[in-house]
Every structure is written in structure tokens, then in C-alpha cells.
Design an enzyme around this catalytic site. Structure first.
Site, mmCIF file in Angstrom:
data_model
loop_
_atom_site.group_PDB
_atom_site.id
_atom_site.type_symbol
_atom_site.label_atom_id
_atom_site.label_comp_id
_atom_site.label_asym_id
_atom_site.label_seq_id
_atom_site.Cartn_x
_atom_site.Cartn_y
_atom_site.Cartn_z
ATOM 1 N N GLN A 175 52.804 56.000 32.546
ATOM 2 C CA GLN A 175 54.028 55.668 33.293
ATOM 3 C C GLN A 175 53.767 54.855 34.557
ATOM 4 O O GLN A 175 54.508 53.935 34.868
ATOM 5 C CB GLN A 175 54.768 56.960 33.651
ATOM 6 C CG GLN A 175 56.055 56.758 34.429
ATOM 7 C CD GLN A 175 56.738 58.088 34.752
ATOM 8 O OE1 GLN A 175 57.419 58.659 33.917
ATOM 9 N NE2 GLN A 175 56.532 58.581 35.958
ATOM 10 N N GLU A 211 60.820 51.337 39.637
ATOM 11 C CA GLU A 211 60.253 51.526 40.980
ATOM 12 C C GLU A 211 59.651 50.246 41.548
ATOM 13 O O GLU A 211 58.905 50.284 42.530
ATOM 14 C CB GLU A 211 59.189 52.638 40.936
ATOM 15 C CG GLU A 211 59.784 53.989 40.577
ATOM 16 C CD GLU A 211 58.752 55.112 40.536
ATOM 17 O OE1 GLU A 211 57.554 54.840 40.738
ATOM 18 O OE2 GLU A 211 59.159 56.258 40.305
ATOM 19 N N ASP A 213 49.888 57.993 37.159
ATOM 20 C CA ASP A 213 50.767 59.100 36.805
ATOM 21 C C ASP A 213 51.009 58.950 35.309
ATOM 22 O O ASP A 213 51.706 58.028 34.887
ATOM 23 C CB ASP A 213 52.086 59.033 37.586
ATOM 24 C CG ASP A 213 53.038 60.168 37.185
ATOM 25 O OD1 ASP A 213 52.659 60.995 36.318
ATOM 26 O OD2 ASP A 213 54.155 60.222 37.734
ATOM 27 N N GLU A 231 47.932 62.052 38.047
ATOM 28 C CA GLU A 231 49.102 62.939 38.067
ATOM 29 C C GLU A 231 49.562 63.240 36.640
ATOM 30 O O GLU A 231 49.549 62.352 35.786
ATOM 31 C CB GLU A 231 50.225 62.244 38.864
ATOM 32 C CG GLU A 231 51.508 63.053 38.986
ATOM 33 C CD GLU A 231 52.558 62.298 39.809
ATOM 34 O OE1 GLU A 231 52.185 61.601 40.783
ATOM 35 O OE2 GLU A 231 53.750 62.378 39.443
ATOM 36 N N LYS A 267 58.617 67.003 45.720
ATOM 37 C CA LYS A 267 59.884 66.268 45.619
ATOM 38 C C LYS A 267 60.989 67.254 46.006
ATOM 39 O O LYS A 267 61.318 68.159 45.217
ATOM 40 C CB LYS A 267 60.108 65.808 44.180
ATOM 41 C CG LYS A 267 59.175 64.697 43.696
ATOM 42 C CD LYS A 267 59.337 64.503 42.182
ATOM 43 C CE LYS A 267 58.700 63.206 41.692
ATOM 44 N NZ LYS A 267 58.691 63.128 40.207
ATOM 45 N N ARG A 290 61.806 59.515 44.077
ATOM 46 C CA ARG A 290 62.161 59.576 42.666
ATOM 47 C C ARG A 290 62.315 58.145 42.166
ATOM 48 O O ARG A 290 62.437 57.216 42.960
ATOM 49 C CB ARG A 290 63.493 60.338 42.448
ATOM 50 C CG ARG A 290 63.509 61.754 42.974
ATOM 51 C CD ARG A 290 62.366 62.613 42.486
ATOM 52 N NE ARG A 290 62.230 62.706 41.042
ATOM 53 C CZ ARG A 290 62.496 63.793 40.311
ATOM 54 N NH1 ARG A 290 62.958 64.879 40.917
ATOM 55 N NH2 ARG A 290 62.296 63.811 38.997
ATOM 56 N N SER A 291 62.366 57.985 40.842
ATOM 57 C CA SER A 291 62.507 56.608 40.348
ATOM 58 C C SER A 291 63.868 56.009 40.730
ATOM 59 O O SER A 291 63.979 54.816 40.974
ATOM 60 C CB SER A 291 62.264 56.555 38.848
ATOM 61 O OG SER A 291 63.009 57.554 38.194
ATOM 62 N N LYS A 296 54.098 58.913 47.973
ATOM 63 C CA LYS A 296 54.308 58.102 46.781
ATOM 64 C C LYS A 296 55.713 57.536 46.884
ATOM 65 O O LYS A 296 56.699 58.274 46.755
ATOM 66 C CB LYS A 296 54.172 59.005 45.562
ATOM 67 C CG LYS A 296 54.108 58.292 44.248
ATOM 68 C CD LYS A 296 54.047 59.334 43.158
ATOM 69 C CE LYS A 296 53.870 58.734 41.809
ATOM 70 N NZ LYS A 296 54.407 59.632 40.767
HETATM 71 P P1 PGA Z 1 61.036 60.420 38.117
HETATM 72 O O1 PGA Z 1 59.480 60.422 37.971
HETATM 73 O O2 PGA Z 1 61.506 59.333 37.188
HETATM 74 O O3 PGA Z 1 61.400 61.776 37.554
HETATM 75 O O4 PGA Z 1 61.434 60.254 39.518
HETATM 76 C C1 PGA Z 1 58.580 59.858 38.800
HETATM 77 C C2 PGA Z 1 57.323 60.630 38.574
HETATM 78 O O5 PGA Z 1 57.080 61.092 37.431
HETATM 79 O O6 PGA Z 1 56.559 60.824 39.503
HETATM 80 ZN ZN ZN Z 2 55.181 62.116 38.107
#
Ligand code: PGA
Ligand code: ZN
Length: 401
Positions: free
Chosen positions: A149, A191, A227, A268, A318, A347-348, A369
Site C-alpha cells: 500500500q 495520499e 506499510d 507497518e 490514529k 488517514r488517507s 506519518k
Molecule cells: P487508511 O490507511 O486508508 O485507513 O487511512 C492508512 C494506513 O493504512 O496507514
Molecule cells: Zn497502515
């Protein structure tokens, strides 16, 4: 001073989705917080409640919070849990809860005349985290791109935050040049990381080459991280990559090989969210930071299980995964008391809300991050640059280098 009003409104996040903003008032002061949203969410995260419930939740929350001291964060957060009445915030929604919780803390900081990081972290919150920058991405953030990812960089050689972000931004730009030279089309994922139809292997090679150029130009040493968001790859039996399927054993050794080959500083979610044993095995096998996101979901019960089993050595924090600032603080404290590093994360789906920049300093996070480019990511990075230029802060020492 007491909370006199709580107002919710619907605003938008960086994906163009509706989200909630909360405004908390006391006398002539007010503060706001906006809920971010994930795409590769952990199963055990606080539930996100649809914004269409805004009126009824506003009534419930404001009735409960009005009259509580703005400085009594714990009572505010416990009250939010009480009126929710569930253990995963499926009543009022983690998004409605975290925004009221964070807005209260920001209001208290504003009234007391301290920046939020100092109000929360006190006089010993004097270190800045290193920015963990997403430079190439795929998975749930850019389907069709890489299997992994996020490919991340950490400017470990920078001795201040401004230089650190400069090196990350330069790496991001050099990667685009590298992709262009190879005639590979690239777009940006959620992101701001480059999304391209390349193999994971090629992504590593391109980043390696880009970071070497950055080192030559700036003198700043960069390290890589990933990650994997492995829950998204897990089909119940195997980790499904575009060209192969790996068993848990094979996944653990693949991660170990990557850590060696690319001298990774950070991995991660290398295994799926319920594989505490696989996490522990990898943590024993590598020297780098092994960070749990979906496996821990900022939840002390899951972090405790990780500590007992030796799963990971780093916890992703988070706030919206757990729903209140108090519970976020408890997750940070438990992790740090057990020798784990913490990484405060966006978060994304994000917004201009820069609160996590302050949390990263207040909590003494090793890394933050928050992406490299895009207004919603830059909001946090610029806030850290402001904090750095106003106060005498130094970069944190990364212990697992
Ligand atoms: P998210 O993921 O899309 O749930 O914010 C980001 C991540 O896995 O760190
Ligand atoms: Zn993650």
C-alpha cells in the site's frame, strides 16, 4: 470556564467525501476539529457514523457536554463514551466523538494561552518527530498500482524539521523523474504518493535510486519503509499478490528479506490484523521498527495483547480509530511504558485540520506519518515547521536506526 455550546457541521475531506467538523464554544473562545477517514480500516476501529445523523447527535452531545469544564478532558471523554453506550462508538460514531474531544482540547489550549502541543505535553515536549513520507502507493489507496500500500521514506540524516520535509519533498519529485525516464505513467493516489503500474520490486529500486540522488544533493541520508496493509492482501489463507500467493511463513520471510535487502527502517502491518504470532516472529527476526496499525487500532486491549505476545515494537496512533483524546493518550502511554515507539498518523482521507502535528510533539512520537504533498498533508507539515521556528525544539533520536 465551561463548555457553553457544541456545534457540528458537514464539511468535506480530501477525497471529496462528506465528514464532520465540531466546534466547541466557551465565552468568546471556540475551537474546531474535523474527522479524517480511512480506506483500509481495521475491523476493530471505532465506527464511523453517517453524517446524516448530525442533528440527533448534535442534540445528544451538546446536552451532555454543556456545563463541563473545558479543562476536564477526561470527564468530557468519559461523557462521550457514556452517551454512546457501546464499546465501539457505534452509538454516536467515532467521528462525532473524536471531533468533540479534540475540539475541547484545542479550546482549553487556546484559553490557557499555550499551543496545543505544550498544553498537552507540558514543558518537556521539546522534540519533533521525523516525517514518514509516502512516496509511492497502491493497495486500497490506488488500486492497480503496487501490491504494497505505501512505500515510505524517512530523512534520518536531517537535523531539523524543515530540512527533513525538504528531503522528503525532493525524493517525491525525483521519483517522478525516475518514472518519466522509464516512460512509466504515474498518477497520484489518495495520499499524494505516486501510483503507477509497476512491481513492488521496481518501486523499491526507483526509491533507492531517488534517495541516493537526494543524499548526493543535500547530504541528507534517507531510509525506506513500507506499510504493507497486509489485511487487504489476506484472503483468509494466503497473502494474495498480483503474481503469487504467500503462506504466513512465506510472508514473514519475504518481509525479512525486504528488510535486509533494502535496509528498511520501518515495516507497518506486515501481517493481517489478527496475526499476533506472525507479528511477533517478524519482530524477533528484524532490527527495524515493526509497526502495528490495523492490528492495534489505537486500542489498549489490543496493544496489551501485542505487548504480551511480543508483537511489533511500534504502535501507529490514529485518534479517530479509538474515538477520544483520553483513550488515545492511554494507548500512547501504555505503548511507551512498554518500550514501544509511537508513530502519530493521518488517514488517507484528510482535511486542513492540523491537530495531529501537535499530538506528535505532545506524545513524543518518533515519526509522524502524514504524506509528503497535497494541501491536507502539508497543513500538518507546515504546522510542525511553525512549531519548530517558534520554539526551541530538536529532532527526536530514533532508537531503532
Ligand atoms: P487508511 O490507511 O486508508 O485507513 O487511512 C492508512 C494506513 O493504512 O496507514
Ligand atoms: Zn497502515
Amino acid at each position: 470556564m465551561i463548555i457553553e455550546d457544541v456545534i457540528y457541521r458537514i464539511v468535506f475531506d480530501s477525497r471529496g467525501n462528506r465528514t464532520v467538523e465540531c466546534e466547541v464554544h466557551s465565552e468568546d473562545f471556540y475551537a474546531t476539529a474535523i474527522a479524517p477517514a480511512g480506506a483500509s480500516t481495521g475491523t476493530e476501529e471505532a465506527v464511523v457514523k453517517d453524517v446524516s445523523f448530525i442533528d440527533e447527535i448534535q442534540e445528544k452531545v451538546s446536552k451532555a457536554l454543556i456545563g463541563i469544564s473545558v479543562f476536564d478532558q477526561i470527564t468530557v471523554d468519559e461523557t462521550l463514551r457514556e452517551i454512546d453506550g457501546t464499546n465501539n462508538f457505534s452509538g454516536i460514531g467515532g467521528n462525532f466523538a473524536i471531533t468533540a474531544s479534540l475540539a475541547t482540547a484545542k479550546l482549553a489550549a487556546e484559553i490557557s494561552g499555550f499551543p496545543l502541543y505544550a498544553y498537552l505535553g507540558g514543558i518537556f515536549a521539546k522534540e519533533l518527530p521525523y516525517p514518514l513520507g509516502n512516496v509511492i502507493g497502491g493497495g486500497a489507496h490506488a488500486p492497480g498500482s503496487t501490491n504494497i500500500q505505501e512505500f515510505l521514506v524517512i530523512p534520518v540524516g536531517a537535523d531539523n524539521f524543515l530540512d527533513a520535509q525538504t528531503a522528503n519533498a525532493l525524493t517525491h519529485r525525483k521519483i517522478r523523474e525516475e518514472l518519466r525516464e522509464r516512460n512509466i505513467f504515474a498518477a497520484k493516489g489518495d495520499e499524494g504518493a505516486w501510483a503507477a503500474q509497476i512491481s513492488d520490486e521496481m518501486a523499491f529500486e526507483i526509491i533507492k535510486s531517488a534517495t541516493e540522488k537526494v543524499k548526493d544533493e543535500t547530504g541528507i541520508e534517507m531510509r525506506m519503509g513500507v506499510d504493507v496493509a497486509a489485511t487487504e492482501l489476506w484472503d483468509g489463507e494466503r497473502y494474495v499478490y498480483r503474481d503469487r500467493k504467500l503462506t504466513t511463513e512465506e510472508q514473514v520471510s519475504y518481509m525479512g528479506e525486504l528488510a535486509d535487502k533494502y535496509s528498511l527502517l520501518y515495516i507497518e502491518d506486515p501481517l493481517h490484523e489478527n496475526d499476533f504470532e506472525g507479528f511477533a516472529e517478524l519482530t524477533r527476526a528484524v532490527k527495524c521498527m515493526v509497526c502495528g496499525d490495523d492490528i492495534f487500532v489505537t486500542n489498549i486491549k489490543r496493544i496489551q495483547r501485542g505487548i504480551e505476545t511480543g508483537a511489533a515494537n511500534t504502535v501507529l496512533i490514529k485518534p479517530n480509530q479509538i474515538g477520544t483524546l483520553t483513550d488515545t493518550f492511554r494507548a500512547v502511554k501504555l505503548s511507551k511504558d512498554s518500550g514501544y515507539d509511537i508513530v502519530v498518523s493521518h488517514r488517507s482521507g484528510e482535511t486542513e485540520d492540523e491537530t495531529i502535528a501537535h499530538l506528535s510533539v505532545a506524545f513524543n512520537a518518533t515519526l509522524i506519518k502524514t504524506g509528503v504533498v497535497g494541501g491536507e498533508r502539508i497543513a500538518k507539515l507546515n504546522e510542525l515547521i511553525r512549531i519548530e521556528s517558534e520554539d526551541e525544539l530538536s529532532m527526536i533520536k530514533i532508537k531503532r536506526l
